[in-house]
Scaffold this motif. Sequence first.
Motif, PDB file in Angstrom:
ATOM      1  N   VAL A 238     -26.381 -18.352  11.565  1.00  0.00           N
ATOM      2  CA  VAL A 238     -25.108 -18.614  10.665  1.00  0.00           C
ATOM      3  C   VAL A 238     -24.941 -17.563   9.692  1.00  0.00           C
ATOM      4  O   VAL A 238     -23.700 -17.280   9.363  1.00  0.00           O
ATOM      5  N   THR A 239     -25.727 -16.790   9.022  1.00  0.00           N
ATOM      6  CA  THR A 239     -25.297 -15.603   8.280  1.00  0.00           C
ATOM      7  C   THR A 239     -24.808 -14.539   8.834  1.00  0.00           C
ATOM      8  O   THR A 239     -24.193 -13.522   8.186  1.00  0.00           O
TER       9      THR A 239
ATOM     10  N   SER B 269     -30.676 -28.406   2.284  1.00  0.00           N
ATOM     11  CA  SER B 269     -30.689 -29.629   1.840  1.00  0.00           C
ATOM     12  C   SER B 269     -31.660 -30.015   0.778  1.00  0.00           C
ATOM     13  O   SER B 269     -32.000 -31.179   0.239  1.00  0.00           O
TER      14      SER B 269
ATOM     15  N   ALA C 247     -34.491 -23.220   8.243  1.00  0.00           N
ATOM     16  CA  ALA C 247     -35.621 -23.823   7.904  1.00  0.00           C
ATOM     17  C   ALA C 247     -36.143 -24.749   8.917  1.00  0.00           C
ATOM     18  O   ALA C 247     -37.231 -24.553   9.382  1.00  0.00           O
TER      19      ALA C 247
ATOM     20  N   LEU D 168     -20.626 -14.608  -1.225  1.00  0.00           N
ATOM     21  CA  LEU D 168     -21.093 -14.040   0.034  1.00  0.00           C
ATOM     22  C   LEU D 168     -20.525 -14.200   1.300  1.00  0.00           C
ATOM     23  O   LEU D 168     -20.043 -13.349   1.751  1.00  0.00           O
TER      24      LEU D 168
END
Length: 394
Positions: free
Chosen positions: A39-40, A292, A12, A159
């Motif tokens: 991160v993914t 968040s 984001a 996931l």
Amino acid sequence: MAKTFVLGAGYAGAMAAVQLDKIAEPFTLINKTPYHTLVTLLHEAAGGRGTPTNYTVNLSDLVRRETSNIVIDEVTGIDREKRVLKTRSGQEHEYEWLVIALGWVSEYFGIPGLKEHSLVLNDLDTAIQIREHIEQQFAAYKDDPNPERLRIVVGGAGLTGVELAGELLDWLPSLSAKYGIDRSLVELQNIEAMSTILPMISESLRSEAARMLTEKGAILRTNTKIVEVTENEVHLEGGESVKARTIIWTGGVRANPLLTEAGFTVDRRGRAKVNEYLQSVDDPRIFIGGDSAWVEDENGRPLPPTAQYATQMGYVLAANVSSAIHRQPLRAFHAHNMGTLASVGPEVGVGNMFGIPVKGLAAGLAKEASKLKYLYQIGGLRLTAQKTPEIAHF
Ligand SMILES: Cc1cc2nc3c(=O)[nH]c(=O)nc-3n(C[C@H](O)[C@H](O)[C@H](O)COP(=O)(O)OP(=O)(O)OC[C@H]3O[C@@H](n4cnc5c(N)ncnc54)[C@H](O)[C@@H]3O)c2cc1C
């Protein structure tokens, strides 16, 4: 000039920063690290695929205008009354406008010993820690042939848990060969409290993912609750325990605790409530996005914490903070679900794209394509060309 800060350069925050940079809206981006983390893809880094830096993008490659500032520091407090940010280095920054995108932390659900005795996969450092820890266990096995060294428990089969288990299973044969260990002595248990793995995808694809994992050698245990973790031991409901030197927890996330500490209205996962413009319901000068933020869909259900929604929010965060500064109308955020893809090792996976189910190699290819699409979105052709040789695997 308005003092605008973007906190966090994840999916984001980085996208918000890129968009503010594009329109030359002055801002300061504060992030813990000098890079944006993919991160993914961290399960790939944890599972021994490629060099860890393949999974990062330098912030200075993302925002380049003179109007954009980058500060590498950790935000330790947000004083909303004084409009001051406090940081680990002891700095205080006065702000007029804020974009908060500080992401998530692991949720341990109060399970005794889980935090103290498990590894997590949250950032590049923890991915490297997992990879090194497993390799150390294999290296030490020769002198201390304790079977616990070769047992890995992954807690959680959402996931992150499934992608990590799939990746580790593909790594284990070469790791075993490297240390002269018979692969059949190595065990990976993926333990899940719910009755199913990957709850976000359809029933038939879940069974397909379960089949792929078990074919690769996983012991998949659903309906199995972890009730306590002690050193090198996972205790299950019903009295059974599993001894393992590698225990990794992927079973839950909650919002960065700074939001609760700063007194925002939060949900049970610590996410701060925003209105349709991603504007805090507690303060119109603050916009909040990503994991968040407590954002509801049109049916009033909270959006799940995913990178795809965080990235979509990044565009709206930038547009709306800029509009607010210049007293222009704000734009409502609408989430678009493009689908979910879960890799099960480097080549195969399961998921759906725009509602169409995909599995096997097709899903693996779709996952690769989604990486490239993201790089293009965030850094255009320049970044895509620069990073493609590092992260593409087919
Ligand atoms: C292994 C794995 C696989 C995943 N796969 C998928 C997937 O396939 N699809 C999907 O949609 N989602 C996936 N997710 C979930 C996804 O990664 C998150 O939803 C996403 O990262 C949330 O984005 P964010 O911008 O809110 O936070 P983050 O991306 O976590 O970014 C937060 C940023 O804030 C910084 N930060 C944190 N605290 C501070 C502080 N105090 N001061 C300064 N900076 C700070 C961090 O360094 C980071 O840069 C996966 C997650 C994992 C772990």
